[in-house]
Design an enzyme around this catalytic site. Sequence first.
Site, PDB file in Angstrom:
ATOM      1  N   ASP A   1       0.870  -1.192   0.000  1.00  0.00           N
ATOM      2  CA  ASP A   1       0.000   0.000   0.000  1.00  0.00           C
ATOM      3  C   ASP A   1       0.896   1.227   0.000  1.00  0.00           C
ATOM      4  O   ASP A   1       2.132   1.116  -0.114  1.00  0.00           O
ATOM      5  CB  ASP A   1      -0.944  -0.016   1.225  1.00  0.00           C
ATOM      6  CG  ASP A   1      -2.295   0.645   0.935  1.00  0.00           C
ATOM      7  OD1 ASP A   1      -2.308   1.857   0.663  1.00  0.00           O
ATOM      8  OD2 ASP A   1      -3.332  -0.054   0.961  1.00  0.00           O
TER       9      ASP A   1
ATOM     10  N   HIS B   1     -13.164  -0.306  -8.000  1.00  0.00           N
ATOM     11  CA  HIS B   1     -14.463   0.317  -8.334  1.00  0.00           C
ATOM     12  C   HIS B   1     -14.503   1.833  -8.122  1.00  0.00           C
ATOM     13  O   HIS B   1     -15.401   2.485  -8.645  1.00  0.00           O
ATOM     14  CB  HIS B   1     -15.624  -0.379  -7.611  1.00  0.00           C
ATOM     15  CG  HIS B   1     -15.606  -0.240  -6.128  1.00  0.00           C
ATOM     16  ND1 HIS B   1     -16.717  -0.471  -5.349  1.00  0.00           N
ATOM     17  CD2 HIS B   1     -14.606   0.088  -5.273  1.00  0.00           C
ATOM     18  CE1 HIS B   1     -16.407  -0.277  -4.087  1.00  0.00           C
ATOM     19  NE2 HIS B   1     -15.145   0.041  -4.013  1.00  0.00           N
TER      20      HIS B   1
HETATM   21  C1  LIG Z   1     -11.028   0.676  -0.345  1.00  0.00           C
HETATM   22  S1  LIG Z   1      -9.405   0.404   0.199  1.00  0.00           S
HETATM   23  C2  LIG Z   1      -9.185  -1.282  -0.176  1.00  0.00           C
HETATM   24  C3  LIG Z   1      -9.397  -2.079   1.017  1.00  0.00           C
HETATM   25  C4  LIG Z   1      -8.685  -3.408   1.050  1.00  0.00           C
HETATM   26  N1  LIG Z   1      -8.186  -3.823  -0.228  1.00  0.00           N
HETATM   27  C5  LIG Z   1      -9.650  -4.436   1.611  1.00  0.00           C
HETATM   28  O1  LIG Z   1      -9.846  -5.460   0.988  1.00  0.00           O
HETATM   29  O2  LIG Z   1     -10.216  -4.213   2.682  1.00  0.00           O
HETATM   30  C6  LIG Z   1      -8.370   1.128  -0.974  1.00  0.00           C
HETATM   31  C7  LIG Z   1      -6.910   0.975  -0.624  1.00  0.00           C
HETATM   32  O3  LIG Z   1      -6.159   1.346  -1.764  1.00  0.00           O
HETATM   33  C8  LIG Z   1      -5.014   2.050  -1.320  1.00  0.00           C
HETATM   34  N2  LIG Z   1      -4.497   2.853  -2.424  1.00  0.00           N
HETATM   35  C9  LIG Z   1      -5.079   3.906  -3.025  1.00  0.00           C
HETATM   36  N3  LIG Z   1      -4.299   4.366  -4.023  1.00  0.00           N
HETATM   37  C10 LIG Z   1      -3.197   3.576  -4.058  1.00  0.00           C
HETATM   38  C11 LIG Z   1      -2.037   3.531  -4.860  1.00  0.00           C
HETATM   39  N4  LIG Z   1      -1.860   4.408  -5.854  1.00  0.00           N
HETATM   40  N5  LIG Z   1      -1.122   2.560  -4.619  1.00  0.00           N
HETATM   41  C12 LIG Z   1      -1.308   1.687  -3.620  1.00  0.00           C
HETATM   42  N6  LIG Z   1      -2.391   1.666  -2.824  1.00  0.00           N
HETATM   43  C13 LIG Z   1      -3.324   2.598  -3.038  1.00  0.00           C
HETATM   44  C14 LIG Z   1      -5.534   2.862  -0.165  1.00  0.00           C
HETATM   45  O4  LIG Z   1      -4.474   3.308   0.664  1.00  0.00           O
HETATM   46  C15 LIG Z   1      -6.447   1.854   0.525  1.00  0.00           C
HETATM   47  O5  LIG Z   1      -5.749   1.061   1.446  1.00  0.00           O
END
Ligand SMILES: C[S@@+](CC[C@H](N)C(=O)[O-])C[C@H]1O[C@@H](n2cnc3c(N)ncnc32)[C@H](O)[C@@H]1O
Length: 456
Positions: free
Chosen positions: A285, A334
């Site tokens: 992340d 999404h």
């Molecule tokens: C809705 S959460 C996903 C939750 C997690 N995958 C789960 O199953 O509970 C979105 C995640 O994507 C990460 N994120 C957003 N942009 C990102 C990027 N460019 N690279 C890596 N992680 C990213 C956010 O920090 C967050 O942890």
Amino acid sequence: MANGQSAENLAPLELLANDISGAAKIIEGYCVLEHEAHPTGDATAPAVTIPSSAPRYVREARQRLLSAAKAIQQIAAEPTEYLPTLAVQYQYLACVKWLAHFQVFAAIPLQGSVPYDRLASIVTTPERQLRSILRMAITSGCFCEPVLGEVAHNAVSRKFVDQPGYLGWIKFMDEYYMPLASNMAQTTERYGDSQKPNETATNVAFSTPLTTFDFITRSPDLSKIFSAYMKSVAESEGTTLRHLIADFDWAKLGEALVVHVAGAPGSVSVALAEAYPKLRFLVQDSAEQIEHSRAFLRAQTGAIRSRIELAVHTVFKMQPVTNASVYLLRMSLHTRPAAEVKRVLACLLPAVKANANARILVVETVIPLPGSCGILDEALERYRDLVMKQCFNTIERELPEWHAMLGSIADAEGHLEIVNVEKSPGSALSSLEVKYQRHHTNGVLANTVNGGNGRS
Ligand SMILES: C[S@@+](CC[C@H](N)C(=O)[O-])C[C@H]1O[C@@H](n2cnc3c(N)ncnc32)[C@H](O)[C@@H]1O
């Protein structure tokens, strides 16, 4: 069959009534056999209607029963009753909001009942209003009145006490989602088919130039209720991690590495690590989120901690780990426009190409085609699609759209392909198992020779 009639001869109402009766028998039979409490709406109602440990056919019966009951109400009602019934729905939301505002959930004893007049003096509200609002909420299934004139908790209302995030959820729905929904037409008028993240219903409803994420995170009040809301959503039936555990054959991986891309804080990896002791995990992340993950992992047992590593990695860079069996992407696509979804998936292609047995597991909503599942399941998935549009100008996808999206991620020798789709009863998310499929050579699929798993 009732009156010796075959199913083809039954009118829709009778068919649905049969569905309801058959499903109810399966559920009640299970409760008798397993000594589970029978589902009710009163003060003795069990906290969980059907436990997740119940066999799949019982959980499917529950989904069938819910959908058939909704469908029968729709066709038995007069067309002139449509709008009055719709009006009841917004009043339900208003009642729960009012009850939360005056802390009525906390003021009612968890055991036994309390007369309306005594409750009114505790929460200092006019008694007649309190009674009207509670009795309306009771018709929605929240609270019950075991003795005339006295109100008590039931399983639904007790949730608001056991899980304070429910109060945040109601507040978020009322203060944020409702204004977005009621500005949907104005948003289309102003922005048409825009897919820009700052041309959404948020921009119209709150007169802001910010994207939804920025708008929420820059408002201390909204971001506080947003976190409470997200926590409750994560624990709700539709997105519980039990479905992720059930919807993929993790055991067949044996000793293997799972990379959870955008997987902070790591609760998903912890749940899988607890269920599958041979699996190891890498949570990737942003730097900020990985810091939170470190704190989160410190609270886990040594046995779990030792099998979960953390790494800073952006989803827009090539996946550096090529020896994993699964690259998990859960609820991370999404909120992104299609072009970004493609970039994220393209960064994973070389990793699954390098190992014919490796899979990308995309866990996202799949909107059912009309009528292909129960009406309640379909409505809940379509609700998610509308929320994505209103907040982010993105979409949830139907299965053909997922096939097209994944199939478009290709290099000179092959493309990504869905080989299996699973969805547990009650789950809001489907697990799409994706592999790298080499192009046909001499009429033979190169990958199939190389190790397709035959589950497609
Ligand atoms: C809705 S959460 C996903 C939750 C997690 N995958 C789960 O199953 O509970 C979105 C995640 O994507 C990460 N994120 C957003 N942009 C990102 C990027 N460019 N690279 C890596 N992680 C990213 C956010 O920090 C967050 O942890």
